[in-house]
Design a protein around this motif. Structure first.
Motif, short mmCIF file in Angstrom:
data_model
loop_
_atom_site.label_atom_id
_atom_site.label_comp_id
_atom_site.label_asym_id
_atom_site.label_seq_id
_atom_site.Cartn_x
_atom_site.Cartn_y
_atom_site.Cartn_z
N ALA A 57 -1.25 5.48 12.57
CA ALA A 57 -0.99 5.74 13.99
C ALA A 57 -1.76 6.94 14.50
CB ALA A 57 0.51 5.93 14.22
N ASP A 58 -1.96 7.93 13.64
CA ASP A 58 -2.66 9.13 14.09
C ASP A 58 -4.18 8.98 14.00
OD1 ASP A 58 -3.13 9.29 11.35
OD2 ASP A 58 -1.89 11.08 11.06
N GLY A 59 -4.65 7.82 13.56
CA GLY A 59 -6.08 7.55 13.52
C GLY A 59 -6.82 8.18 12.36
N ARG A 60 -6.13 9.00 11.57
CA ARG A 60 -6.80 9.65 10.45
C ARG A 60 -7.00 8.67 9.30
NH1 ARG A 60 -3.41 14.57 8.64
NH2 ARG A 60 -1.78 13.04 8.88
N PRO A 61 -8.07 8.84 8.55
CA PRO A 61 -8.26 7.99 7.37
C PRO A 61 -7.19 8.33 6.33
CG PRO A 61 -9.95 9.69 7.48
CD PRO A 61 -9.15 9.79 8.74
N LEU A 62 -6.89 7.38 5.48
CA LEU A 62 -5.89 7.58 4.44
C LEU A 62 -6.38 8.48 3.32
CD1 LEU A 62 -4.59 3.93 4.12
CD2 LEU A 62 -3.45 5.85 5.23
N GLY A 63 -7.66 8.72 3.29
CA GLY A 63 -8.23 9.48 2.19
C GLY A 63 -8.72 8.54 1.11
N THR A 69 1.67 -5.87 3.68
CA THR A 69 0.52 -6.51 4.31
C THR A 69 1.03 -7.36 5.46
OG1 THR A 69 0.66 -8.32 2.72
CG2 THR A 69 -0.95 -6.59 2.26
N PRO A 70 0.28 -7.53 6.51
CA PRO A 70 -1.03 -6.94 6.75
C PRO A 70 -0.90 -5.47 7.12
CG PRO A 70 -0.37 -8.19 8.67
CD PRO A 70 0.71 -8.38 7.64
N TRP A 71 -1.81 -4.66 6.59
CA TRP A 71 -1.78 -3.23 6.84
C TRP A 71 -2.35 -2.91 8.20
CZ3 TRP A 71 -4.51 -3.56 1.69
CH2 TRP A 71 -3.58 -3.69 0.67
N ARG A 72 -1.90 -1.85 8.75
CA ARG A 72 -2.43 -1.40 10.04
C ARG A 72 -3.07 -0.03 9.87
NH1 ARG A 72 2.88 -0.55 9.60
NH2 ARG A 72 3.75 1.39 10.33
N GLN A 73 -3.90 0.32 10.83
CA GLN A 73 -4.51 1.64 10.81
C GLN A 73 -3.43 2.69 11.01
OE1 GLN A 73 -7.55 1.21 9.29
NE2 GLN A 73 -8.00 2.99 10.51
N ARG A 75 0.88 -1.18 0.00
CA ARG A 75 0.00 0.00 0.00
C ARG A 75 0.91 1.22 0.00
NH1 ARG A 75 -4.69 0.74 4.40
NH2 ARG A 75 -2.91 0.72 5.83
N LEU A 76 0.74 2.06 -1.02
CA LEU A 76 1.52 3.28 -1.17
C LEU A 76 0.63 4.45 -0.77
CD1 LEU A 76 2.71 1.08 -3.10
CD2 LEU A 76 3.55 2.95 -4.47
N ILE A 77 1.18 5.35 0.04
CA ILE A 77 0.41 6.47 0.56
C ILE A 77 1.09 7.77 0.18
CG2 ILE A 77 -0.51 7.55 2.66
CD1 ILE A 77 -0.38 4.68 3.91
N GLU A 78 0.29 8.68 -0.35
CA GLU A 78 0.76 10.01 -0.76
C GLU A 78 0.14 11.05 0.16
OE1 GLU A 78 -0.16 13.88 -2.38
OE2 GLU A 78 -1.62 12.26 -2.12
N ARG A 79 0.95 12.02 0.55
CA ARG A 79 0.44 13.18 1.30
C ARG A 79 1.17 14.42 0.80
NH1 ARG A 79 0.14 10.22 6.82
NH2 ARG A 79 -2.03 9.60 6.81
N ALA A 80 0.43 15.45 0.50
CA ALA A 80 0.99 16.75 0.11
C ALA A 80 1.97 16.64 -1.06
CB ALA A 80 1.63 17.43 1.31
N GLY A 81 1.65 15.81 -2.03
CA GLY A 81 2.47 15.73 -3.24
C GLY A 81 3.73 14.90 -3.13
N ALA A 82 3.83 14.09 -2.08
CA ALA A 82 5.02 13.24 -1.92
C ALA A 82 4.61 11.88 -1.38
CB ALA A 82 6.02 13.90 -0.97
#
Length: 161
Positions: A33-39, A27-31, A13-20
């Motif tokens: 840490a800050d509890g925010r949804p990935l979008g 796997t297995p993926w975890r929620q 799972r690749l996650i992007e935030r603010a253009g980076a």
């Protein structure tokens, strides 16, 4: 935004935030840490699409370096360690003590380097798998030892064919 890709080390799972690129998760993926949804899932997001393309080339043996905007988040020390990891050339390894020395610390800082290495949020691209024990042994890997060995084998230049 996020996307998922198949790889020889399992789904990533690749996650992007603010253009980076901010994370690659095994796997297995975890929620988060800050509890925010990935979008939203964003398979066509330019950063994610470029990351998938470059990782696909890497796994196919066609790429040895990455050219992606990355933004790992951690403590100041962790970020300093991660900045050193990208200096380890493809197909080579370094010890925790060598990384500590690069940071201007004694070998006594090896354990702290190891802990920071284990917290690397962008494995493979920030190549924490290239860090091994001083005696050449494979040591812990947040993605599991099988994945670490597979990644090192993939980068091995000792192949006959």
């Amino acid at each position: 935004m996020w996307t998922v890709m198949e790889s020889p080390v399992g789904e990533l799972r690749l996650i992007e935030r603010a253009g980076a690129l901010s994370a690659i998760e095994f796997t297995p993926w975890r929620q988060p840490a800050d509890g925010r949804p990935l979008g939203e899932r964003g398979d066509d997001h330019p950063v994610l699409a470029a990351a998938v393309a470059q990782l696909t080339e890497y796994f196919a043996g066609e790429r040895t370096t990455f050219d992606l905007p990355v933004a790992p988040r951690g403590t100041e020390f962790q970020e300093r360690v991660w900045a050193q990891l990208v200096k380890i050339p493809f197909g080579e390894t370094r010890s925790y003590g060598e990384i500590a020395a690069w940071l201007g610390h004694t070998n006594a800082a090896s354990r702290a380097v190891g802990l920071a290495n284990g917290r690397n949020p962008i494995p493979i691209i920030v190549p924490c798998h290239r860090v091994i024990g001083a005696d050449g042994s494979l040591t812990g890997y947040a993605g599991g030892m099988d994945r670490k060995k597979l990644l090192l084998d993939l980068e091995s230049t000792d192949r006959l064919f």
